[in-house]
Design an enzyme around this catalytic site. Structure first.
Site, short mmCIF file in Angstrom:
data_model
loop_
_atom_site.label_atom_id
_atom_site.label_comp_id
_atom_site.label_asym_id
_atom_site.label_seq_id
_atom_site.Cartn_x
_atom_site.Cartn_y
_atom_site.Cartn_z
N ARG A 112 0.86 -1.18 0.00
CA ARG A 112 0.00 0.00 0.00
C ARG A 112 0.89 1.23 0.00
O ARG A 112 2.12 1.10 0.00
CB ARG A 112 -0.95 -0.01 1.20
CG ARG A 112 -0.25 0.22 2.51
CD ARG A 112 -1.25 0.18 3.68
NE ARG A 112 -0.73 0.99 4.78
CZ ARG A 112 -1.18 0.93 6.03
NH1 ARG A 112 -2.17 0.09 6.34
NH2 ARG A 112 -0.68 1.69 6.96
N ASN A 150 -4.64 8.43 4.10
CA ASN A 150 -4.25 7.78 5.35
C ASN A 150 -2.77 8.04 5.59
O ASN A 150 -1.94 7.64 4.78
CB ASN A 150 -4.50 6.27 5.26
CG ASN A 150 -4.37 5.60 6.61
OD1 ASN A 150 -5.20 5.82 7.49
ND2 ASN A 150 -3.35 4.77 6.77
N GLU A 151 -2.48 8.77 6.66
CA GLU A 151 -1.10 8.97 7.09
C GLU A 151 -0.14 9.28 5.93
O GLU A 151 0.70 8.46 5.58
CB GLU A 151 -0.59 7.71 7.80
CG GLU A 151 -1.35 7.38 9.06
CD GLU A 151 -0.91 6.07 9.69
OE1 GLU A 151 -0.23 5.28 9.02
OE2 GLU A 151 -1.28 5.83 10.83
N GLU A 304 -6.76 6.36 15.51
CA GLU A 304 -6.40 4.94 15.57
C GLU A 304 -5.55 4.68 16.80
O GLU A 304 -4.64 5.44 17.10
CB GLU A 304 -5.51 4.54 14.38
CG GLU A 304 -6.16 4.48 13.06
CD GLU A 304 -5.15 4.01 11.99
OE1 GLU A 304 -4.14 3.37 12.33
OE2 GLU A 304 -5.37 4.36 10.82
N GLU A 352 -2.39 -7.42 7.37
CA GLU A 352 -2.42 -7.07 8.80
C GLU A 352 -3.22 -8.09 9.61
O GLU A 352 -3.88 -7.73 10.58
CB GLU A 352 -2.95 -5.65 8.97
CG GLU A 352 -2.01 -4.63 8.32
CD GLU A 352 -2.22 -3.20 8.80
OE1 GLU A 352 -1.58 -2.81 9.78
OE2 GLU A 352 -3.02 -2.49 8.16
N HIS A 355 -2.53 -7.99 13.28
CA HIS A 355 -2.71 -6.73 14.01
C HIS A 355 -3.97 -6.82 14.86
O HIS A 355 -4.99 -7.33 14.43
CB HIS A 355 -2.83 -5.56 13.03
CG HIS A 355 -2.70 -4.23 13.70
ND1 HIS A 355 -3.73 -3.67 14.42
CD2 HIS A 355 -1.66 -3.38 13.80
CE1 HIS A 355 -3.32 -2.51 14.93
NE2 HIS A 355 -2.07 -2.32 14.56
C1 GAL Z 1 -1.65 2.71 10.92
C2 GAL Z 1 -2.44 2.63 9.64
C3 GAL Z 1 -3.46 1.53 9.73
C4 GAL Z 1 -2.85 0.26 10.23
C5 GAL Z 1 -2.18 0.54 11.53
C6 GAL Z 1 -1.52 -0.65 12.14
O1 GAL Z 1 -0.47 3.41 10.77
O2 GAL Z 1 -3.09 3.83 9.38
O3 GAL Z 1 -4.01 1.34 8.45
O4 GAL Z 1 -1.92 -0.19 9.30
O5 GAL Z 1 -1.20 1.50 11.36
O6 GAL Z 1 -0.84 -0.31 13.33
#
Ligand code: GAL
Length: 658
Positions: A112, A150-151, A304, A352, A355
């Site tokens: 990504r 996103n970021e 997040e 992920e 995660h």
């Molecule tokens: C963030 C990201 C998310 C996910 C998360 C995992 O930085 O925006 O999409 O990847 O990390 O920690």
């Protein structure tokens, strides 16, 4: 429309990626979200391939269905633009929009964040899909907020970037002569005679030109902000809902987050602690104080966090029981108006899958989901805090130019790290129970009793004058080693450091930097010791508070204090050990008259006051210790709706003040 008015309280929820699941799971999601008290779901962050299956052909049917379903379930949507993850068809159609690393490697799809922000094809496609979403969902009743991208974190050194960089440089410097002068190209035969010779700082044989590297960081940050503004404005044309993008932990994004803070309707950050235990709590406060400061003190949103995620070097640690609540309340304490997680349901496949999530692989019959549900209940009881703010009497100076300047090639010591220095300063104040803002060196600092400048390597003339005035008018300022050393063009300050107006406030002149050998200690006369760095400092009006007792500098001043105007300018020329740095910060706090929001709590118990515009106040108190802790005074706790006298180990209270 204001998010908090819309939600009627604090936000709670997470990234919701239903495209990974089928109908039976969606139905269970509806029930579990209700059970957990979720009121906001971020949808569509990585959904580009579904939304635009081929170039220019949009398919919104699946998103329509999910938004309608969430709305029917009483859950508001933070609708994302999916531009952080272009689909494979995009790559194949526009290979020139793939990012190129400094060594010339062009990356490929399969992960990504694989795009170049300066590529016209990417920017056009990003704007187009943002616009299409805004046109379709701008006034959809489910949509409460917009989440652009996103970021923003991907950098690129391609030809599009080179062209855009030249345009930016032209606007900044005005002429090639000025650029040559700024970058010091007279040295090493780097003189440019035409703009097309100028490149982004790609891989080179040896040190890259520092001015070029600093300007590239500035340029990239401006470029990312422009990319955000492109999408934001496309959305604003069709929607009155707030627009934001999620900002990340220090260093992850090569961006000036102050500038983003000015352009988002609400600051949103993602936060994943980088160490367990008390360090995670301090890190949470660090992240929260940054977020609040970037927004000029406005309430912000934790976009997040992980239910069970502590990134600790080479492994991901689980959170201890109770930490989901305590970390969340930590963010609320520091001014967040809500907390969301990545992600709602743990992926069964894909990048992920390990995660953490609100609903883990084990399903709802799990510790994690029970803690998530308990958190939802707690947040439901804290609605009255929404919109209130946090005030700080101490500040740590935080400047993107100084950070970037410290990352250029050739620093005199590899132990100088910008964010580490910032964290240490913040941590010393946090350990002392003091609520801290971050501020820029050219901000009006007059509301702070104490200002710490732990890493102000680059200091513009304006900022140097601002700091001089702050001290003259009564402030207490601590400037730490290797500060005020270069100007805004990264040119060394001549005649002694730091920059002249600041030198006046500090009453010293630094003649020479003397980095210490690895593991070498500089022992000071007060029994403290420094590592990594020392300096030869001359008194020009200041008094010596401590001197070096060892090495080449034996007998020379190490720590100074200057009574200047109505204030005090302190200078510390070495990196003091943690214990004695804390002692120094405590002394400065006492002299400056700044202290904890709620005095009388033991070490490891955090308390922050939130205050509503109408004067109502609350104390959020978090016990990060394993002891029972008595409150200085009993108070009405919103979590239990009863009078609290003490905190159990790891416990939290939110006290409504009379
Ligand atoms: C963030 C990201 C998310 C996910 C998360 C995992 O930085 O925006 O999409 O990847 O990390 O920690």
């Amino acid at each position: 429309m204001n998010l908090i008015n819309r939600l009627g309280g604090l936000a709670f929820g997470g990234d919701y990626n239903p495209e990974q699941w089928d109908k039976s799971v969606w139905e269970e999601d509806d029930e579990l979200m209700r059970r957990a008290g979720v009121n906001l779901a971020t949808v569509g962050v990585f959904s580009w391939a579904l939304l635009e299956p081929e170039e220019g052909r949009f398919d919104f049917s699946w998103l329509d269905a999910h938004l309608d379903r969430l709305h029917a379930n009483g859950i508001a949507v933070d609708l994302a633009t999916p531009t952080a993850s272009p689909p494979p068809w995009f790559t194949l159609a526009h290979p020139d929009a793939l990012p190129v690393t400094p060594d010339g490697t062009r990356l490929v799809h399969g992960s990504r964040d694989t795009y170049c922000l300066t590529a016209p094809a990417y920017r056009g496609a990003a704007r187009r899909i943002a616009l299409a979403l805004a046109e379709r969902y701008g006034d959809h009743p489910a949509v409460a907020m917009w989440h652009v991208h996103n970021e923003y974190a991907t950098l690129c050194w391609c030809e599009h970037t080179a062209a855009a960089f030249r345009v930016w440089l032209h606007a900044r410097h005005g002429s090639l002569d000025a650029l040559n002068e700024a970058w010091g190209t007279a040295f090493w035969s780097q003189h440019y005679t035409s703009w097309d010779q100028v490149l982004p700082p790609r891989a080179t044989q040896w040190h890259r030109n520092p001015g070029q590297a600093l300007d590239f960081s500035r340029f990239w940050s401006d470029e990312a902000l422009a990319a955000y503004i492109d999408q934001r404005d496309a959305i604003r044309a069709h929607s009155d809902r707030p627009v934001t993008t999620n900002l990340m932990v220090p260093g992850y994004q090569n961006l000036d987050l102050w500038a983003f803070g000015r352009e988002v309707d609400v600051v949103a950050i993602d936060h994943y602690p980088s160490a367990p235990g008390l360090d995670a709590a301090a890190d949470t406060a660090f992240g929260g104080d940054r977020a609040r400061s970037f927004g000029g003190g406005r309430p912000w949103l934790l976009m997040e966090q992980g239910t069970n995620t502590v990134y600790a070097g080479d492994r991901v640690l689980a959170k201890e029981p109770g930490e989901i609540l305590r970390h969340s309340l930590g963010h609320i304490a520091h001014g967040a108006d809500g907390t969301l997680f990545f992600q709602w349901r743990q992926s069964k496949a894909g990048a992920e899958q390990w995660h953490s999530a609100m609903v883990p692989h084990a399903g709802p019959d799990s510790r994690i989901f029970r803690e998530v549900t308990a958190l939802g209940e707690v947040l439901g009881r804290l609605g009255e805090l929404a919109g209130s703010t946090v005030r700080a009497e101490a500040a740590v100076l935080h400047d993107s130019d100084s950070w970037w300047a410290m990352t250029v090639d050739g620093p005199p010591s590899s132990e100088l790290d910008y964010h580490t220095a910032l964290r240490r300063a913040h941590r010393a104040l946090w350990d002392a129970g003091v609520t801290t803002d971050f501020a820029r060196p050219d901000d009006d600092l007059s509301r702070y009793r104490l200002v710490l400048a732990p890493a102000l390597f680059l200091l513009s003339d304006t900022s140097a004058e601002n700091l001089r005035r702050y001290v003259a008018e009564g402030g207490t300022l601590l400037v730490q080693h290797f500060s005020g050393v270069v100007d805004a063009r990264l040119h060394a300050r001549l005649g002694g450091y730091p920059a002249a107006p600041l030198r006046e406030a500090l009453g010293i002149r630094v003649e020479e930097h003397r980095p210490l050998r690895r593991d070498e200690l500089a022992v000071l006369s007060d029994g403290s010791h420094g590592t990594a760095w020392s300096e030869s400092v001359r008194l020009e009006g200041a008094e010596a508070v401590a001197t070096y007792t060892t090495g080449m500098l034996a007998g020379a001043v190490a720590l100074t204090r200057h009574r200047f105007g109505a204030g005090n300018g302190w200078y510390l020329s070495t990196r003091l050990d943690d214990t004695n740095y804390a002692v120094l910060v405590d002394r400065l706090l006492a002299e400056a008259g700044a202290g904890p929001d709620l005095p009388g709590l033991p070490f490891g118990v955090e308390a922050v006051a939130r205050q509503a515009p109408d004067g109502r106040r609350w104390h959020v108190v978090l016990n990060h210790t394993t002891d029972v802790v008595a409150l200085p005074e009993p108070g009405h706790d919103l979590l239990t709706d009863a009078t609290a006298h003490e905190l159990p180990p790891g416990g939290c209270v939110v006290l409504r003040l009379p």
